[in-house]
Scaffold this motif. Structure first.
Motif, PDB file in Angstrom:
ATOM      1  N   ALA A  78      45.020  17.288  22.990  1.00 25.07           N
ATOM      2  CA  ALA A  78      44.879  16.652  24.670  1.00 25.07           C
ATOM      3  C   ALA A  78      44.753  15.549  24.905  1.00 25.07           C
ATOM      4  CB  ALA A  78      44.882  17.931  25.290  1.00 25.07           C
ATOM      5  N   GLY A  79      44.000  14.623  24.520  1.00 26.78           N
ATOM      6  CA  GLY A  79      43.863  12.864  24.923  1.00 26.78           C
ATOM      7  C   GLY A  79      43.025  13.422  26.062  1.00 26.78           C
ATOM      8  N   GLU A  80      42.130  14.398  26.328  1.00 20.81           N
ATOM      9  CA  GLU A  80      41.749  14.134  28.002  1.00 20.81           C
ATOM     10  C   GLU A  80      40.577  14.050  28.036  1.00 20.81           C
ATOM     11  OE1 GLU A  80      41.289  19.177  27.435  1.00 20.81           O
ATOM     12  OE2 GLU A  80      43.296  17.972  28.170  1.00 20.81           O
ATOM     13  N   ILE A  81      39.328  13.093  28.307  1.00 22.39           N
ATOM     14  CA  ILE A  81      38.513  12.640  28.696  1.00 22.39           C
ATOM     15  C   ILE A  81      37.861  12.761  30.067  1.00 22.39           C
ATOM     16  CG2 ILE A  81      36.725  10.240  28.527  1.00 22.39           C
ATOM     17  CD1 ILE A  81      38.929   9.244  26.044  1.00 22.39           C
ATOM     18  N   ARG A  82      37.079  13.083  30.137  1.00 19.81           N
ATOM     19  CA  ARG A  82      36.372  14.187  30.831  1.00 19.81           C
ATOM     20  C   ARG A  82      36.245  12.829  31.756  1.00 19.81           C
ATOM     21  NH1 ARG A  82      32.611  18.802  29.683  1.00 19.81           N
ATOM     22  NH2 ARG A  82      33.344  19.233  27.814  1.00 19.81           N
ATOM     23  N   GLU A  83      36.440  12.547  33.217  1.00 23.73           N
ATOM     24  CA  GLU A  83      35.053  12.157  34.100  1.00 23.73           C
ATOM     25  C   GLU A  83      33.918  11.844  33.643  1.00 23.73           C
ATOM     26  OE1 GLU A  83      36.384  10.056  37.953  1.00 23.73           O
ATOM     27  OE2 GLU A  83      37.829  10.605  37.459  1.00 23.73           O
ATOM     28  N   GLY A  84      33.682  10.391  33.634  1.00 22.38           N
ATOM     29  CA  GLY A  84      32.221  10.525  34.207  1.00 22.38           C
ATOM     30  C   GLY A  84      31.285  10.918  32.701  1.00 22.38           C
ATOM     31  N   THR A  85      32.046  10.735  31.516  1.00 18.01           N
ATOM     32  CA  THR A  85      31.600  10.982  30.212  1.00 18.01           C
ATOM     33  C   THR A  85      31.557   9.881  29.177  1.00 18.01           C
ATOM     34  OG1 THR A  85      33.563  12.188  29.198  1.00 18.01           O
ATOM     35  CG2 THR A  85      31.349  13.524  30.090  1.00 18.01           C
ATOM     36  N   THR A  86      30.095   9.937  28.263  1.00 21.37           N
ATOM     37  CA  THR A  86      30.689   8.673  27.727  1.00 21.37           C
ATOM     38  C   THR A  86      31.133   9.708  26.278  1.00 21.37           C
ATOM     39  OG1 THR A  86      28.502   8.196  28.399  1.00 21.37           O
ATOM     40  CG2 THR A  86      29.910   6.410  28.290  1.00 21.37           C
ATOM     41  N   PRO A  87      31.830   9.061  25.394  1.00 21.80           N
ATOM     42  CA  PRO A  87      32.265   9.190  23.534  1.00 21.80           C
ATOM     43  C   PRO A  87      30.519   8.809  22.962  1.00 21.80           C
ATOM     44  CG  PRO A  87      33.406   7.333  24.051  1.00 21.80           C
ATOM     45  CD  PRO A  87      32.765   7.603  25.463  1.00 21.80           C
ATOM     46  N   VAL A  88      30.442   9.752  22.424  1.00 17.80           N
ATOM     47  CA  VAL A  88      29.626  10.064  21.389  1.00 17.80           C
ATOM     48  C   VAL A  88      29.334   9.244  20.445  1.00 17.80           C
ATOM     49  CG1 VAL A  88      28.035  11.937  20.022  1.00 17.80           C
ATOM     50  CG2 VAL A  88      29.029  12.875  22.052  1.00 17.80           C
ATOM     51  N   THR A  89      28.568   8.279  20.186  1.00 14.17           N
ATOM     52  CA  THR A  89      28.585   7.380  19.598  1.00 14.17           C
ATOM     53  C   THR A  89      27.047   7.011  18.285  1.00 14.17           C
ATOM     54  OG1 THR A  89      27.403   5.448  20.326  1.00 14.17           O
ATOM     55  CG2 THR A  89      30.096   5.642  20.716  1.00 14.17           C
ATOM     56  N   ILE A  90      27.687   6.784  16.961  1.00 12.36           N
ATOM     57  CA  ILE A  90      26.679   6.930  15.818  1.00 12.36           C
ATOM     58  C   ILE A  90      26.992   5.677  15.368  1.00 12.36           C
ATOM     59  CG2 ILE A  90      25.401   8.066  14.246  1.00 12.36           C
ATOM     60  CD1 ILE A  90      27.281  11.343  15.535  1.00 12.36           C
ATOM     61  N   GLU A  91      25.112   4.646  15.238  1.00 15.79           N
ATOM     62  CA  GLU A  91      25.651   3.870  14.435  1.00 15.79           C
ATOM     63  C   GLU A  91      25.269   3.425  13.590  1.00 15.79           C
ATOM     64  OE1 GLU A  91      22.112   1.451  16.641  1.00 15.79           O
ATOM     65  OE2 GLU A  91      23.565   1.513  18.587  1.00 15.79           O
ATOM     66  N   ALA A  92      25.748   2.960  12.168  1.00 16.36           N
ATOM     67  CA  ALA A  92      25.704   3.411  11.116  1.00 16.36           C
ATOM     68  C   ALA A  92      25.403   1.536  10.195  1.00 16.36           C
ATOM     69  CB  ALA A  92      26.945   4.160  10.666  1.00 16.36           C
ATOM     70  N   THR A  93      25.769   1.796   8.935  1.00 16.45           N
ATOM     71  CA  THR A  93      25.383  -0.064   8.332  1.00 16.45           C
ATOM     72  C   THR A  93      26.684   0.975   6.957  1.00 16.45           C
ATOM     73  OG1 THR A  93      23.427  -0.241   8.512  1.00 16.45           O
ATOM     74  CG2 THR A  93      24.622  -0.920   6.656  1.00 16.45           C
ATOM     75  N   VAL A  94      27.807  -0.037   7.173  1.00 18.07           N
ATOM     76  CA  VAL A  94      28.659   0.166   5.690  1.00 18.07           C
ATOM     77  C   VAL A  94      27.656  -0.173   4.647  1.00 18.07           C
ATOM     78  CG1 VAL A  94      30.518  -0.589   5.117  1.00 18.07           C
ATOM     79  CG2 VAL A  94      30.568  -0.120   7.033  1.00 18.07           C
TER      80      VAL A  94
END
Length: 155
Positions: free
Chosen positions: A95-111
Motif C-alpha cells: 500500500a506504500g504507507e509509512i506511519r507518521e513518526g516512524t523511521t524505516p529499519v536500516t541495517i548497516e552492512a559491508t558488500v
C-alpha cells in the motif's frame, strides 16, 4: 572464491612481459599460496598478485553473509563494489504507507560480492552483517521490500 588453494596443481606459472603497473607473484612464491584464499574473484587464467590472495576467512567471527536480491529501482545506479559500506533499508508495504513518526529499519552492512542474475535482471548483493542482525536482514530481504543505500566511500 573463499575455498583455500588445496595444492599447487590448481596454479600454474607463466612467463609475462614486465610491466611496472603489475605486481604478480613470482614462481618462487607458488608454494606460499597453498592454504590461502582468493580475496577477489579469480577466473581461470587470471594473473595472481599478492593483493588477490588472503588468509582471512569470510565471514569472520561474529559476522554473517546475507544475500540480498535487488531490482535496479531498489539500488543506486552507481556501481556497487566489494568493500562498499551500505545500508539495507526496509521499504513500505504494497500500500506504500509509512506511519507518521516512524523511521524505516536500516541495517548497516559491508558488500562482499555483487553479481547480476541474467534470468531475472536483478542484482544479487552479498553483504556481511553482525551475526545478531543476519536473521532479521534475511527475513526482510526475502520479502523483497528492501532497498540498498550506498554510503560514502571516503575513508
Amino acid at each position: 572464491f573463499q575455498q583455500p588453494v588445496p595444492t599447487a596443481t590448481y596454479l600454474m606459472t607463466v612467463q609475462i612481459g614486465l610491466d611496472p603497473a603489475l605486481n604478480p607473484l613470482s614462481a618462487s612464491e607458488l608454494d606460499d599460496l597453498i592454504g590461502q584464499r582468493a580475496a577477489v574473484d579469480l577466473s581461470a587464467g587470471s594473473l595472481v598478485t599478492a593483493e588477490s590472495m588472503t588468509d582471512e576467512v569470510l565471514p569472520s567471527e561474529g559476522q554473517s553473509i546475507v544475500g540480498v536480491s535487488l531490482t535496479s529501482a531498489m539500488m543506486p545506479s552507481e556501481p556497487i563494489y566489494a568493500g562498499d559500506l551500505v545500508r539495507i533499508v526496509s521499504t513500505p508495504g504494497e500500500a506504500g504507507e509509512i506511519r507518521e513518526g516512524t523511521t524505516p529499519v536500516t541495517i548497516e552492512a559491508t558488500v562482499v560480492g555483487v553479481r547480476g542474475v541474467a534470468e531475472t535482471g536483478e542484482t544479487l548483493v552479498d553483504v556481511t552483517v553482525d551475526k545478531s542482525e543476519a536473521a532479521d536482514l534475511a527475513s526482510r530481504a526475502a520479502t523483497r521490500k528492501v532497498a540498498l543505500v550506498l554510503d560514502s566511500r571516503e575513508r
